[in-house]
Design a protein around this motif. Structure first.
Motif, PDB file in Angstrom:
ATOM      1  N   ALA A  15      18.001 195.481  49.608  1.00 46.59           N
ATOM      2  CA  ALA A  15      18.173 195.541  48.152  1.00 46.59           C
ATOM      3  C   ALA A  15      17.331 196.658  47.552  1.00 46.59           C
ATOM      4  O   ALA A  15      17.778 197.369  46.641  1.00 46.59           O
TER       5      ALA A  15
ATOM      6  N   GLY B 283      18.412 189.141  38.903  1.00 47.22           N
ATOM      7  CA  GLY B 283      19.413 190.186  38.862  1.00 47.22           C
ATOM      8  C   GLY B 283      19.660 190.680  37.456  1.00 47.22           C
ATOM      9  O   GLY B 283      19.899 191.871  37.229  1.00 47.22           O
TER      10      GLY B 283
ATOM     11  N   MET C 253      12.855 192.343  41.283  1.00 49.20           N
ATOM     12  CA  MET C 253      14.121 192.340  42.011  1.00 49.20           C
ATOM     13  C   MET C 253      14.209 191.250  43.070  1.00 49.20           C
ATOM     14  O   MET C 253      15.281 191.035  43.647  1.00 49.20           O
TER      15      MET C 253
ATOM     16  N   LEU D  55      23.799 193.558  43.097  1.00 50.93           N
ATOM     17  CA  LEU D  55      22.552 192.961  43.582  1.00 50.93           C
ATOM     18  C   LEU D  55      22.800 191.662  44.337  1.00 50.93           C
ATOM     19  O   LEU D  55      22.058 191.324  45.266  1.00 50.93           O
TER      20      LEU D  55
END
Length: 397
Positions: free
Chosen positions: A71, A186, A173, A55
């Protein structure tokens, strides 16, 4: 009220009930259930760390940027590789909210309730690119947010007996601060992804469904979770197409959020410094909001998670608090039992500066030690065990 039994390990059951909702809690058995233990054993520290590391390649993943969209694509690809399919996306529009009246609280009052105590550090997010000394990260995080369309990804483990009911397991996220958002969030995103991996094994069966979702726009004001509730709330429990046995939005039985899971180094000292080592008495904080409409039911869910921690977590204990706030479970808290797992209490501890990496350029993968990563893994063990119990998980031979 119709009652549907989940996997009974002891004859004592405690029921959660609310208008348009029922869910069940059971007193966890002692000794631990071998199926749950087997599932917990599938969580691995190095895999958890590798997911967080993956990530961080997208920098702070700030919403409304190309790095955020990349992402989301990466997360979706990982979920598909685990077999958590089909993956789906919620699409919504985001515009910066109009400035409203400032909410004033007392000098020792924390957001969400509770009292601030002891020494404190500042908690304003970093907005200065020059405070990031790494030129690669500075360049990666430079493109600004652009208003407009947003997406967030989710996948669902479909229950074999009650596909029309589900628990929602989430983490956000996106991040801010010009770092890598390794911890915020993360650590929570990787936790949800690791649970999706374990439960997506075809040999794992659950009576009820589980939805694994990675919220977007948490840092801008919980906008991704708010959009989900607005779009999906009225679809709960509806079979579509009729007679298909498919439920695009199973009835919500509970919402479990994960946000900042790794750093519990204690209160700031008088000089504002914080210990570099994870404190021996570190714990996972499980919070519910006592003032919500579902406060009583959420409290029961929180204590179930605490008991799951006692039975199945390896390294760190869990504590329960009543001031859940400022996280993606907030939009759900008046509708279903909702809890949040964090490294510290959001209002009284994180809000007092207990995590010096919060929204800062120092929120980097390299900042944390294995003791920190194990706290996040410990939270994953806690949630996996509780969800396995609540959904009646079994292993096929």
């Amino acid at each position: 009220m119709r009652l549907s039994p989940i996997r009974v390990l002891t004859p004592v059951l405690v029921f959660l009930s609310a208008p348009t909702l029922y869910a069940q809690q059971l007193i966890l058995s002692d000794p631990p259930d071998p199926v749950v233990t087997s599932l917990v054993d599938r969580l691995d520290l190095e895999r958890y760390k590798a997911t967080i590391k993956g990530l961080t390649q997208f920098g702070d993943r700030r919403q409304g940027t190309a790095r955020n969209r990349a992402a989301v694509d990466w997360i979706e690809a990982q979920l598909k590789s685990y077999g958590c399919t089909p993956t789906e996306r919620l699409t919504y529009q985001w515009q910066p909210p109009a400035l409203g009246d400032r909410v004033t609280i007392g000098p020792n009052q924390a957001v969400g309730g509770g009292t601030l105590r002891g020494y404190r550090r500042g908690t304003l997010p970093n907005l200065d690119s020059l405070k990031q000394p790494d030129p690669r990260l500075r360049a990666l995080n430079s493109p600004p947010t652009v208003n407009g369309e947003r997406q967030e990804v989710y996948c669902t483990k479909v229950g074999t007996e009650h596909p029309d009911e589900m628990y929602i397991v989430g983490g956000h996220m996106d991040g801010i601060g010009w770092g890598e958002a390794a911890n915020d969030d993360g650590s929570g995103t990787a936790l949800v992804m690791e649970l999706a991996r374990v439960f997506s094994d075809p040999a794992v069966r659950t009576s009820r469904s589980i939805r694994f979702i990675l919220w977007n726009n948490e840092e801008s004001g919980l906008d991704g979770a708010v959009a989900y509730v607005a779009q999906r709330r009225e679809l709960q429990g509806k079979e579509s197409p009729a007679g298909s046995g498919k439920y695009p939005e199973p009835k919500w039985l509970g919402m479990i959020q994960h946000d900042m899971m790794m750093f519990d180094h204690g209160m700031p000292r008088a000089d504002s410094s914080v210990s570099k080592e994870q404190r021996p008495e570190a714990d996972v904080n499980i919070e519910f909001q006592s003032k919500s409409k579902m406060g009583a039911e959420s409290q029961k869910l929180a204590w179930l998670f605490q008991r799951a921690n006692e039975r199945y977590a390896r390294d760190y204990p869990a504590s329960v608090g009543s001031h859940m706030t400022n996280t993606d479970s907030d939009p759900f808290k008046d509708l279903v039992p909702a809890i949040s797992l964090r490294e510290n209490e959001r209002g009284t501890q994180i809000g007092a500066g207990w995590d010096p990496q919060w929204h800062q350029p120092t929120d980097l993968y390299s900042t944390y030690t294995d003791a920190d990563f194990r706290l996040g893994l410990n939270a994953a063990q806690t949630t996996l065990a509780a969800i396995a119990e609540l959904t009646g998980a079994t292993l096929m031979k």
